[in-house]
Scaffold this motif. Structure first.
Motif: not given
Length: 351
Positions: A277-280, A199-204, A256-257
């Motif tokens: 980081y998420i662009s939005d 889950s940590a890998l998938e979150q990143m 949500r990461a």
């Protein structure tokens, strides 16, 4: 496994299949520190490989040059594998000398390295690489050098001594945190050692997918976005020692990461491998919050240096980073005429 005795140095040189556990022993006492240069570090992402191993007169490992195939198979070139960052290097015990590298690279076993092989990026001041270059030249190899950037580092001891962050920066961070809290429930996740899971890998990976890397590029520069990228790090994390050295700081909003940093602790040095980081959410400064949280944790843990990799778009300098040392990409070529033909191409940045 093939073995050759070299005289008069009474060294034993062999070519071992894959990346043997002798690398782990060498990593623990490596001349250049860099204790992460273990078997699983080299093996992650390398489907096959060989290791040129040199043992001293009592059979203890002295030098290791792990390699894997590189470029078109017809050329038979090889390279030292590993993740791009922190970097790649060979291994040398504290008693290793340039003459030991020279003996190994003049031995029949060195033919298995091919007509040319690559080491890089590697710090220009790396002690093992410097001995290697000196020894390789003495053994008749030509070394072509390509500059690969300048590394920026943060003096964490200085930050700790004078108080970090500054009062003005701390006020800004509190404002960013308050604004981010308006988006939902804020949670920090820290991952290290036995806490690593899929889950940590998938979150990143999900953060990278929604970042500029995922939306504006082909994703080749990501670390976790694609299955094969996650597989590389999953392989490295299978080594409990590396799993303890690798750590992640993940910022979540309502589960949500939205931002992360991925780092490697090697004694007093923390290497920043990746962050996104998420662009939005760029206007909420979630990337800055995560970077500053990772630095604060490194200071609290007593580490001395944050090594942030090559280049700076401005944010590293803002955190107190300064240019520290250069990286180089080295090509070792056995035939002098071939080296002359390749020199301009390599030094212009062909790799």
């Amino acid at each position: 496994m093939y073995q050759t005795r070299i005289t008069p140095a009474a060294l034993s040189v062999e070519t071992a299949a894959g990346f043997p556990r002798a690398l782990d022993r060498l990593a623990e006492e490596n001349l250049g520190a860099h204790h992460f240069l273990r078997s699983c570090w080299f093996g992650a992402g390398a489907a096959d490989g060989e290791t040129l191993l040199v043992h001293d007169e009592v059979g203890a490992p002295l030098i290791a040059i792990p390699t894997t195939a590189f470029g078109p198979a017809l050329l038979g070139a090889r390279k030292v594998p590993g993740s791009y960052w922190p970097f790649r290097s060979v291994l040398a015990a504290r008693g290793a000398q340039a003459e030991h590298f020279a003996a190994a690279l003049a031995s029949p076993e060195s033919r298995k390295l091919g007509a040319s092989w690559r080491l890089g990026p590697v710090p220009a001041n790396d002690p093992a690489a410097q001995l290697l270059v000196t020894g390789a030249r003495a053994a008749g190899w030509t070394i072509l050098t390509q500059r690969a950037g300048t590394i920026w580092t943060i003096d964490l001891d200085a930050h700790r001594d004078r108080g970090w962050p500054s009062k003005s920066t701390a006020r800004k961070l509190r404002r960013y945190e308050a604004r981010t809290g308006e988006l939902g429930q804020v949670e920090w996740r820290y991952v290290r050692g036995s806490e690593w899971d899929e889950s940590a890998l998938e979150q990143m990976g999900s953060v990278e997918t929604a970042s500029w890397v995922g939306t504006q590029t082909d994703g080749s520069g990501a670390k976790f976005m694609k299955p094969h990228q996650r597989a590389l790090w999953r392989s490295a994390l299978s080594d409990p020692v590396l799993a303890d050295m690798l750590c992640a700081t993940i910022l979540l909003i309502d589960g949500r990461a939205v931002a992360f940093t991925f780092d490697l602790d090697d004694g007093p040095v923390q290497y920043g491998i990746a962050g996104s980081y998420i662009s939005d959410l760029r206007d909420y400064h979630v990337g800055k919050l995560t970077n500053y949280r990772a630095i604060a944790d490194a200071i609290a843990d007593g580490q001395s240096v944050m090594d942030m990799g090559a280049g700076d778009s401005g944010y590293k300098r803002e955190m107190g980073a300064v240019p520290a040392y250069d990286l180089v990409d080295l090509l070792f070529v056995k035939n002098p005429l071939a080296a002359r033909a390749l020199r301009g191409w390599w030094e212009r940045g062909a790799a």
